[in-house]
Design an enzyme around this catalytic site. Structure first.
Site, PDB file in Angstrom:
ATOM      1  N   ASP A  75       0.835  -1.207   0.000  1.00 43.90           N
ATOM      2  CA  ASP A  75       0.000   0.000   0.000  1.00 43.90           C
ATOM      3  C   ASP A  75       0.866   1.251   0.000  1.00 43.90           C
ATOM      4  OD1 ASP A  75       0.706  -0.679   2.729  1.00 43.90           O
ATOM      5  OD2 ASP A  75      -0.699   0.854   3.401  1.00 43.90           O
ATOM      6  N   GLU A 139       0.061  -0.814   5.769  1.00 41.89           N
ATOM      7  CA  GLU A 139       1.086  -0.245   6.655  1.00 41.89           C
ATOM      8  C   GLU A 139       0.936   1.261   6.766  1.00 41.89           C
ATOM      9  OE1 GLU A 139       5.032   1.384   7.899  1.00 41.89           O
ATOM     10  OE2 GLU A 139       3.855   1.790   6.101  1.00 41.89           O
TER      11      GLU A 139
END
Length: 380
Positions: A75, A139
């Site tokens: 991400d 994250e």
């Protein structure tokens, strides 16, 4: 025999899968296909429901020890305002530089993992140990259904490694400068002091919560929390907000709020700091409310064989002796440290989260060779 893969092509391909946090999953599907072709057993592990659904991936090749794990996240943060000279998800290369959101944080790091493993396996078809990847899609967000949940699954399925390397960008300006061996803990606190509203001309009829909140913050900030420790810099308490929501100049407000964050070293725990803050708050405002959220505790990986192998690998490839450091913000290493020794080494992070995020193609190759050298030192 496994074919050695091109690290820049891998990174470009990952960037071309838009994955603003939480990653919708397409980048991990593509990554899983690549790893399957390399002989990895791949597990797609989504956790959470609805808007919080987070794709995660765990892949392992080999069953014995030693077990080396590479960890990272697919991400990325949003590309932000207009102004990109190269499309944020184009994965374009110009004059030896790869551009795109996630180029250095941290799809370039993941590509370096995979390319290093492919090159290692091309030269070492039957390594004695195991290699795995722990990849999350959350994250950059709340991190509730990412690495934390995957680690729980790994423990339940006897997949905890002997050592883990997180590919976060750790180098300030040039490859080989810094290995992160720990991080400070982080606690966010919100304080609400109740009072009694009234006219400023008649303060005896009111109870001003702002005055008590000021005394609380004054005591909390009047002296340093500590002077630092062997591996950590001094802890830092920063007031991030103070607000009463009062638009009138002649009204004593009924409520005052403040927020603060503490980045703390190994001389404290989240619980000890919360207890201290609550004690100070209730001394000045017995009925105040204190809400504390601990993002992570401080952690430290002491130098040992695995960390020495990483340090030597960096020095072999870059010619620099990396500094062992614990500065900066938090990362998912704080979760991994609860299960096994962990260290962080990745790309130069100067452009992460910025417009035209980028990484030098030569740095990608350097990182790939560092990881490959580490594999040779640990599982060959």
């Amino acid at each position: 025999m496994t074919r050695a893969l091109d690290v820049t092509a891998l990174a470009s391909d990952l960037i071309r899968h838009p994955s603003v946090s939480p990653d919708p999953g397409e980048s991990q599907i593509a990554l899983g296909e690549t790893l399957s072709a390399m002989g990895f057993e791949v597990f797609h592990l989504p956790f959470g429901e609805g808007a919080e659904r987070t794709p995660n991936l765990f892949a392992r090749r080999g069953a014995g020890g030693p077990h080396l794990c590479f960890a990272g996240h697919t991400d990325v943060v949003p590309p932000g305002q207009q102004g990109w000279q190269h499309g944020p998800f184009a994965g374009s290369v110009e004059k030896g530089v790869l551009y795109g959101r996630g180029a250095c944080d941290m799809k370039g790091g993941i590509a370096s993992f995979v390319a290093a493993v492919s090159s290692f396996l091309a030269n070492t078809p039957e390594p004695q140990g195991s290699i795995s990847l722990l990849i999350t899609g959350d994250e950059e967000g709340p991190a509730r259904f990412g690495t934390v949940k995957v680690l729980e699954w790994m423990k339940d399925h006897d997949q905890i490694p002997d050592f883990c390397v997180v590919g976060e960008p750790t180098n300030p300006t040039v490859m080989g400068e810094v290995i992160k061996i720990g991080r400070r803990g982080s606690i966010n606190v919100r304080i609400t002091v109740k009072g009694r509203q009234g006219h400023v001309a008649y303060p005896h009829r009111a109870d001003n919560p702002v005055h008590r909140l000021i005394r609380i913050l004054s005591e909390l900030t009047e002296k340093p929390l500590d002077q630092g420790s062997e591996w950590f810099e001094p802890s830092s308490l920063q007031v991030t907000s103070m607000d009463v929501g009062n638009t009138a100049t002649n009204v004593i407000p009924a409520e005052a709020k403040a927020a603060l964050n503490i980045r703390f070293n190994d001389l404290h725990t989240g619980a000890s700091l919360r207890e201290w803050i609550e004690t100070v708050c209730h001394r000045h405002a017995p009925d105040c409310q204190v809400e504390a959220s601990i993002s992570g505790e401080s952690f430290l990986t002491q130098p040992g064989p695995e960390l020495n192998a990483l340090k030597a690998s960096v020095q072999d490839v870059t010619g620099r002796e990396p500094r062992l450091d614990t500065g900066g913000g938090t990362s998912d290493a704080r979760f991994i440290a609860l299960y096994c020794p962990v260290a962080e080494f990745g790309l130069v992070g100067a452009s992460m989260h910025q417009i035209d995020e980028h990484v030098a193609v030569s740095d990608l190759d350097t990182l790939k060779r560092v990881y490959e050298r580490l594999l040779e030192r640990t599982v060959a």
